[in-house]
Scaffold this active site. Structure first.
Site, mmCIF file in Angstrom:
data_model
loop_
_atom_site.group_PDB
_atom_site.id
_atom_site.type_symbol
_atom_site.label_atom_id
_atom_site.label_comp_id
_atom_site.label_asym_id
_atom_site.label_seq_id
_atom_site.Cartn_x
_atom_site.Cartn_y
_atom_site.Cartn_z
ATOM 1 N N GLN A 60 -4.334 -1.766 9.538
ATOM 2 C CA GLN A 60 -4.303 -3.072 8.870
ATOM 3 C C GLN A 60 -4.966 -4.136 9.740
ATOM 4 O O GLN A 60 -4.692 -4.261 10.925
ATOM 5 C CB GLN A 60 -2.842 -3.452 8.560
ATOM 6 C CG GLN A 60 -2.694 -4.733 7.766
ATOM 7 C CD GLN A 60 -3.335 -4.657 6.381
ATOM 8 O OE1 GLN A 60 -3.189 -3.683 5.662
ATOM 9 N NE2 GLN A 60 -4.086 -5.689 6.027
ATOM 10 N N ASP A 74 -11.080 2.852 4.317
ATOM 11 C CA ASP A 74 -11.448 1.431 4.239
ATOM 12 C C ASP A 74 -12.967 1.260 4.204
ATOM 13 O O ASP A 74 -13.470 0.183 3.893
ATOM 14 C CB ASP A 74 -10.917 0.685 5.477
ATOM 15 C CG ASP A 74 -9.650 -0.102 5.159
ATOM 16 O OD1 ASP A 74 -9.413 -0.384 3.969
ATOM 17 O OD2 ASP A 74 -8.917 -0.444 6.111
ATOM 18 N N LYS A 98 0.839 -1.204 0.000
ATOM 19 C CA LYS A 98 0.000 0.000 0.000
ATOM 20 C C LYS A 98 0.880 1.263 0.000
ATOM 21 O O LYS A 98 0.609 2.219 -0.727
ATOM 22 C CB LYS A 98 -0.934 -0.012 1.219
ATOM 23 C CG LYS A 98 -2.047 -1.044 1.067
ATOM 24 C CD LYS A 98 -2.802 -1.363 2.342
ATOM 25 C CE LYS A 98 -3.763 -2.523 2.107
ATOM 26 N NZ LYS A 98 -4.444 -2.999 3.303
#
Ligand code: NAD
Length: 292
Positions: free
Chosen positions: A96, A119, A52
């Site tokens: 994460q 997200d 990422k």
């Protein structure tokens, strides 16, 4: 003939378009910024986080990588989130998943400013998805699936879509996107307790597998000429590979592929789209922050 849906090529095109948008934002004095937070030592998570950050670097998105030790407390993590919430260089915050067991992931998500929740896991963004409010953030993997359907001109209106899996990361948002007025599909969500899964799936014009079971979906699940999107990423032992394993999806590609009109391979299908959509969500967060 079956169309093999190429996620690598499609993600390249998405990123290419984003490059232009990022350049325009920079010219207006705004550089999109993403903070990626990793707690613990999970090797797969480390790989995801690094890719990422690399994607940000390649696109010219400002990034911060926070690698915190496993013993980080929930309070310490929340403090960092609050710091990132007010950092004007940062437009997107990603923690994460999965964090170590002592951390309550949902409680952490609640602390992320919904305007930076790239997200799409914060309840405000879940609600905006259900409400079809375009100012919200949609989880990256299902967003990537929709982008693939669009890119290949696959019609969804009036089609029966079956989504196998009801997670908040893939299954449920995928179903919401397909049923929304933009897509107009008729949607069924299947899960581990669904009766006669193969029979149900045989009624699907569009079948999305987001289960985490290698090759669960076999030829007897498939309506002839169906479109199949395979979200699964599963490691299976393979002594012929240098690493000792290979990655397979939730779909038994060899038996299913000849029956369908279009299918995503694993790897190279849905996977590459996830990071591209994260970059897209970060650019969107930056634009929203500056009212552009
Ligand atoms: P999850 O474990 O949270 O959810 C799996 C779902 O599958 C559950 O809702 C469960 O009810 C259902 N299920 C389990 N066994 C079943 C069975 N035998 N029959 C029918 N349904 C069953 O998983 P997730 O986070 O949604 O991920 C699903 C898969 O997608 C995993 O392989 C994961 O690695 C992969 N994934 C890929 C990406 C990507 O970028 N391509 C992103 C996220 C997840």
């Amino acid at each position: 003939m079956t169309t093999i849906i190429d996620g690598k090529e499609t993600s390249r095109r998405v990123l290419q378009n984003l490059r232009v948008e990022i350049e325009q934002l920079k010219q207006a004095g705004h550089t999109p910024g993403l903070a990626v937070v990793l707690v613990g030592e999970d090797p797969a998570s480390r790989v995801y986080v690094n890719s990422k950050v690399k994607a940000c670097e390649e696109l010219g998105i400002y990034s911060q990588k926070w690698t915190l030790p496993t013993e980080t407390t929930q309070d310490e993590l929340v403090q960092l989130i609050h710091q990132l919430n007010v950092d004007t260089r940062i437009h997107g915050i990603l923690v994460q998943s999965p964090p170590p067991e002592h951390i309550d992931e949902q409680a952490v998500i609640l602390n992320i400013d919904p305007r930076k929740d790239v997200d799409g896991f914060h309840p405000i963004n879940v609600a905006k998805l259900v409400l079809e409010d375009p100012s919200g953030f949609v989880p990256c993997t299902p967003l990537g699936c929709m982008e693939l359907l669009n890119a290949y001109g696959i019609p969804t209106q009036g089609k029966h879509a079956v989504v196998i899996g009801r997670s908040m990361i893939v299954g449920k948002p995928m179903a919401n996107l397909l049923v929304a007025r933009k897509a107009n599909a008729t949607v069924t969500i299947a899960h581990s307790r669904t009766a006669d899964l193969p029979g149900l799936c045989r009624t699907a014009d569009i079948l999305v597998a987001a289960v985490g079971r290698p090759c669960l979906v076999t030829a007897d699940f498939i309506k002839p000429r169906a479109v199949v999107l395979d979200v699964g990423i599963n490691r299976v032992e393979d002594a012929t590979r240098p690493r000792g394993y290979r990655i397979v999806g939730d779909v038994d590609f060899a038996s299913v592929q000849p029956l369908c009109s279009a299918i995503t391979p694993v790897p190279g299908g849905v996977g590459p789209m996830t990071i591209a959509m994260l970059m897209s969500n970060t650019v969107k967060a930056c634009k929203l922050a500056y009212g552009e």
